[in-house]
Design a protein around this motif. Structure first.
Motif, PDB file in Angstrom:
ATOM      1  N   MET A   6      44.207  35.003  63.419  1.00  0.00           N
ATOM      2  CA  MET A   6      43.490  35.495  62.264  1.00  0.00           C
ATOM      3  C   MET A   6      44.439  36.363  61.446  1.00  0.00           C
ATOM      4  SD  MET A   6      39.839  37.490  62.127  1.00  0.00           S
ATOM      5  CE  MET A   6      39.395  36.703  63.638  1.00  0.00           C
ATOM      6  N   GLY A   7      44.505  36.098  60.162  1.00  0.00           N
ATOM      7  CA  GLY A   7      45.387  36.841  59.277  1.00  0.00           C
ATOM      8  C   GLY A   7      44.594  37.625  58.239  1.00  0.00           C
ATOM      9  N   ILE A   8      45.319  38.114  57.267  1.00  0.00           N
ATOM     10  CA  ILE A   8      44.714  38.867  56.173  1.00  0.00           C
ATOM     11  C   ILE A   8      44.902  38.079  54.883  1.00  0.00           C
ATOM     12  CG2 ILE A   8      44.804  40.998  54.813  1.00  0.00           C
ATOM     13  CD1 ILE A   8      43.759  41.469  57.627  1.00  0.00           C
ATOM     14  N   LYS A   9      43.828  37.912  54.159  1.00  0.00           N
ATOM     15  CA  LYS A   9      43.880  37.238  52.864  1.00  0.00           C
ATOM     16  C   LYS A   9      43.897  38.304  51.773  1.00  0.00           C
ATOM     17  CE  LYS A   9      41.701  33.867  49.973  1.00  0.00           C
ATOM     18  NZ  LYS A   9      40.501  33.641  49.263  1.00  0.00           N
ATOM     19  N   VAL A  10      44.778  38.142  50.806  1.00  0.00           N
ATOM     20  CA  VAL A  10      44.887  39.080  49.692  1.00  0.00           C
ATOM     21  C   VAL A  10      44.216  38.456  48.474  1.00  0.00           C
ATOM     22  CG1 VAL A  10      46.466  40.388  48.235  1.00  0.00           C
ATOM     23  CG2 VAL A  10      47.041  39.985  50.633  1.00  0.00           C
ATOM     24  N   ASN A  11      43.199  39.123  47.960  1.00  0.00           N
ATOM     25  CA  ASN A  11      42.421  38.619  46.827  1.00  0.00           C
ATOM     26  C   ASN A  11      42.791  39.318  45.510  1.00  0.00           C
ATOM     27  OD1 ASN A  11      40.769  36.904  48.476  1.00  0.00           O
ATOM     28  ND2 ASN A  11      39.735  38.742  49.163  1.00  0.00           N
ATOM     29  N   LEU A  12      44.027  39.789  45.414  1.00  0.00           N
ATOM     30  CA  LEU A  12      44.450  40.524  44.227  1.00  0.00           C
ATOM     31  C   LEU A  12      44.373  39.653  42.975  1.00  0.00           C
ATOM     32  CD1 LEU A  12      45.514  43.135  43.054  1.00  0.00           C
ATOM     33  CD2 LEU A  12      47.829  42.413  43.678  1.00  0.00           C
ATOM     34  N   ASP A  13      44.752  38.412  43.084  1.00  0.00           N
ATOM     35  CA  ASP A  13      44.724  37.505  41.939  1.00  0.00           C
ATOM     36  C   ASP A  13      43.302  37.367  41.386  1.00  0.00           C
ATOM     37  OD1 ASP A  13      46.385  36.055  40.259  1.00  0.00           O
ATOM     38  OD2 ASP A  13      46.010  34.163  41.296  1.00  0.00           O
ATOM     39  N   GLU A  14      42.326  37.241  42.280  1.00  0.00           N
ATOM     40  CA  GLU A  14      40.940  37.111  41.857  1.00  0.00           C
ATOM     41  C   GLU A  14      40.451  38.388  41.167  1.00  0.00           C
ATOM     42  OE1 GLU A  14      42.045  36.342  44.882  1.00  0.00           O
ATOM     43  OE2 GLU A  14      41.537  34.238  45.215  1.00  0.00           O
ATOM     44  N   MET A  15      40.833  39.542  41.711  1.00  0.00           N
ATOM     45  CA  MET A  15      40.418  40.810  41.118  1.00  0.00           C
ATOM     46  C   MET A  15      41.042  40.990  39.739  1.00  0.00           C
ATOM     47  SD  MET A  15      38.227  42.072  43.120  1.00  0.00           S
ATOM     48  CE  MET A  15      38.009  43.542  42.158  1.00  0.00           C
ATOM     49  N   LEU A  16      42.304  40.621  39.600  1.00  0.00           N
ATOM     50  CA  LEU A  16      42.965  40.711  38.298  1.00  0.00           C
ATOM     51  C   LEU A  16      42.260  39.808  37.287  1.00  0.00           C
ATOM     52  CD1 LEU A  16      46.692  40.699  39.419  1.00  0.00           C
ATOM     53  CD2 LEU A  16      45.526  42.571  38.241  1.00  0.00           C
ATOM     54  N   HIS A  17      41.914  38.621  37.700  1.00  0.00           N
ATOM     55  CA  HIS A  17      41.219  37.681  36.812  1.00  0.00           C
ATOM     56  C   HIS A  17      39.869  38.239  36.383  1.00  0.00           C
ATOM     57  CE1 HIS A  17      40.098  33.887  35.014  1.00  0.00           C
ATOM     58  NE2 HIS A  17      38.964  33.921  35.694  1.00  0.00           N
ATOM     59  N   GLN A  18      39.116  38.791  37.327  1.00  0.00           N
ATOM     60  CA  GLN A  18      37.804  39.360  37.015  1.00  0.00           C
ATOM     61  C   GLN A  18      37.910  40.519  36.035  1.00  0.00           C
ATOM     62  OE1 GLN A  18      35.802  40.505  40.614  1.00  0.00           O
ATOM     63  NE2 GLN A  18      35.732  38.419  41.409  1.00  0.00           N
ATOM     64  N   ARG A  19      38.990  41.299  36.159  1.00  0.00           N
ATOM     65  CA  ARG A  19      39.173  42.474  35.298  1.00  0.00           C
ATOM     66  C   ARG A  19      39.945  42.137  34.021  1.00  0.00           C
ATOM     67  NH1 ARG A  19      36.150  43.487  39.061  1.00  0.00           N
ATOM     68  NH2 ARG A  19      36.029  45.469  40.132  1.00  0.00           N
ATOM     69  N   ARG A  20      40.321  40.868  33.880  1.00  0.00           N
ATOM     70  CA  ARG A  20      41.105  40.409  32.723  1.00  0.00           C
ATOM     71  C   ARG A  20      42.357  41.264  32.543  1.00  0.00           C
ATOM     72  NH1 ARG A  20      35.648  39.554  30.553  1.00  0.00           N
ATOM     73  NH2 ARG A  20      35.395  37.310  30.320  1.00  0.00           N
ATOM     74  N   MET A  21      43.081  41.424  33.636  1.00  0.00           N
ATOM     75  CA  MET A  21      44.293  42.231  33.650  1.00  0.00           C
ATOM     76  C   MET A  21      45.436  41.392  34.204  1.00  0.00           C
ATOM     77  SD  MET A  21      44.969  45.888  35.592  1.00  0.00           S
ATOM     78  CE  MET A  21      43.491  46.616  34.943  1.00  0.00           C
ATOM     79  N   THR A  22      46.621  41.586  33.669  1.00  0.00           N
ATOM     80  CA  THR A  22      47.787  40.872  34.186  1.00  0.00           C
ATOM     81  C   THR A  22      48.441  41.684  35.285  1.00  0.00           C
ATOM     82  OG1 THR A  22      49.342  41.879  32.630  1.00  0.00           O
ATOM     83  CG2 THR A  22      48.223  39.843  31.916  1.00  0.00           C
ATOM     84  N   LEU A  23      49.240  41.011  36.077  1.00  0.00           N
ATOM     85  CA  LEU A  23      49.994  41.691  37.127  1.00  0.00           C
ATOM     86  C   LEU A  23      50.965  42.696  36.511  1.00  0.00           C
ATOM     87  CD1 LEU A  23      50.073  41.511  40.224  1.00  0.00           C
ATOM     88  CD2 LEU A  23      52.061  40.037  40.001  1.00  0.00           C
ATOM     89  N   THR A  24      51.534  42.335  35.370  1.00  0.00           N
ATOM     90  CA  THR A  24      52.461  43.232  34.662  1.00  0.00           C
ATOM     91  C   THR A  24      51.743  44.499  34.214  1.00  0.00           C
ATOM     92  OG1 THR A  24      53.736  41.330  33.901  1.00  0.00           O
ATOM     93  CG2 THR A  24      54.052  43.391  32.717  1.00  0.00           C
ATOM     94  N   GLU A  25      50.529  44.350  33.698  1.00  0.00           N
ATOM     95  CA  GLU A  25      49.754  45.508  33.271  1.00  0.00           C
ATOM     96  C   GLU A  25      49.409  46.405  34.452  1.00  0.00           C
ATOM     97  OE1 GLU A  25      45.633  46.510  30.824  1.00  0.00           O
ATOM     98  OE2 GLU A  25      46.262  44.425  31.094  1.00  0.00           O
ATOM     99  N   LEU A  26      48.986  45.807  35.567  1.00  0.00           N
ATOM    100  CA  LEU A  26      48.677  46.587  36.762  1.00  0.00           C
ATOM    101  C   LEU A  26      49.922  47.309  37.263  1.00  0.00           C
ATOM    102  CD1 LEU A  26      46.615  47.408  38.942  1.00  0.00           C
ATOM    103  CD2 LEU A  26      47.314  45.356  40.216  1.00  0.00           C
ATOM    104  N   SER A  27      51.039  46.644  37.237  1.00  0.00           N
ATOM    105  CA  SER A  27      52.299  47.240  37.670  1.00  0.00           C
ATOM    106  C   SER A  27      52.605  48.513  36.882  1.00  0.00           C
ATOM    107  CB  SER A  27      53.438  46.226  37.493  1.00  0.00           C
ATOM    108  OG  SER A  27      54.686  46.816  37.726  1.00  0.00           O
ATOM    109  N   GLY A  28      52.461  48.439  35.573  1.00  0.00           N
ATOM    110  CA  GLY A  28      52.712  49.610  34.734  1.00  0.00           C
ATOM    111  C   GLY A  28      51.734  50.741  34.986  1.00  0.00           C
ATOM    112  N   ARG A  29      50.493  50.392  35.242  1.00  0.00           N
ATOM    113  CA  ARG A  29      49.460  51.418  35.456  1.00  0.00           C
ATOM    114  C   ARG A  29      49.608  52.140  36.789  1.00  0.00           C
ATOM    115  NH1 ARG A  29      43.592  49.440  33.312  1.00  0.00           N
ATOM    116  NH2 ARG A  29      44.193  48.932  31.186  1.00  0.00           N
ATOM    117  N   VAL A  30      50.025  51.429  37.834  1.00  0.00           N
ATOM    118  CA  VAL A  30      50.102  52.053  39.157  1.00  0.00           C
ATOM    119  C   VAL A  30      51.514  52.479  39.534  1.00  0.00           C
ATOM    120  CG1 VAL A  30      48.042  50.913  40.048  1.00  0.00           C
ATOM    121  CG2 VAL A  30      50.248  49.857  40.400  1.00  0.00           C
ATOM    122  N   GLY A  31      52.500  52.075  38.738  1.00  0.00           N
ATOM    123  CA  GLY A  31      53.873  52.491  39.016  1.00  0.00           C
ATOM    124  C   GLY A  31      54.502  51.775  40.195  1.00  0.00           C
ATOM    125  N   ILE A  32      54.107  50.544  40.416  1.00  0.00           N
ATOM    126  CA  ILE A  32      54.662  49.714  41.490  1.00  0.00           C
ATOM    127  C   ILE A  32      55.391  48.558  40.832  1.00  0.00           C
ATOM    128  CG2 ILE A  32      54.104  48.274  43.497  1.00  0.00           C
ATOM    129  CD1 ILE A  32      51.517  50.001  43.704  1.00  0.00           C
TER     130      ILE A  32
END
Length: 74
Positions: free
Chosen positions: A1-27
């Motif tokens: 049993m592993g861990i599934k990462v649903n980050l892509d789905e959350m970004l889509h729901q929030r209409r946010m890009t990975l680049t935008e999230l990166s800038g906001r959280v500093g990662i």
């Protein structure tokens, strides 16, 4: 049993890009991409908390157990 990462789905729901999230959280975009694609070996609680704050969600919305993967698999 592993861990599934649903980050892509959350970004889509929030209409946010990975680049935008990166800038906001500093990662870096690279590290977020590794996490999003399920190749990360771990995540700091502070990082998870920052991501959840920006996406207005709970950790369980981003991380879930993957029942489809085989036990003992890395």
């Amino acid at each position: 049993m592993g861990i599934k990462v649903n980050l892509d789905e959350m970004l889509h729901q929030r209409r946010m890009t990975l680049t935008e999230l990166s800038g906001r959280v500093g990662i870096s975009l690279t590290n977020l991409s590794i996490l999003k694609n399920g190749r990360s070996k771990g995540i700091r609680f502070s990082t998870l908390s920052s991501i959840c704050s920006e996406l207005d969600c709970e950790p369980g919305d981003i991380l879930a157990r993957d029942h489809s993967s085989l036990e003992g698999e890395d």
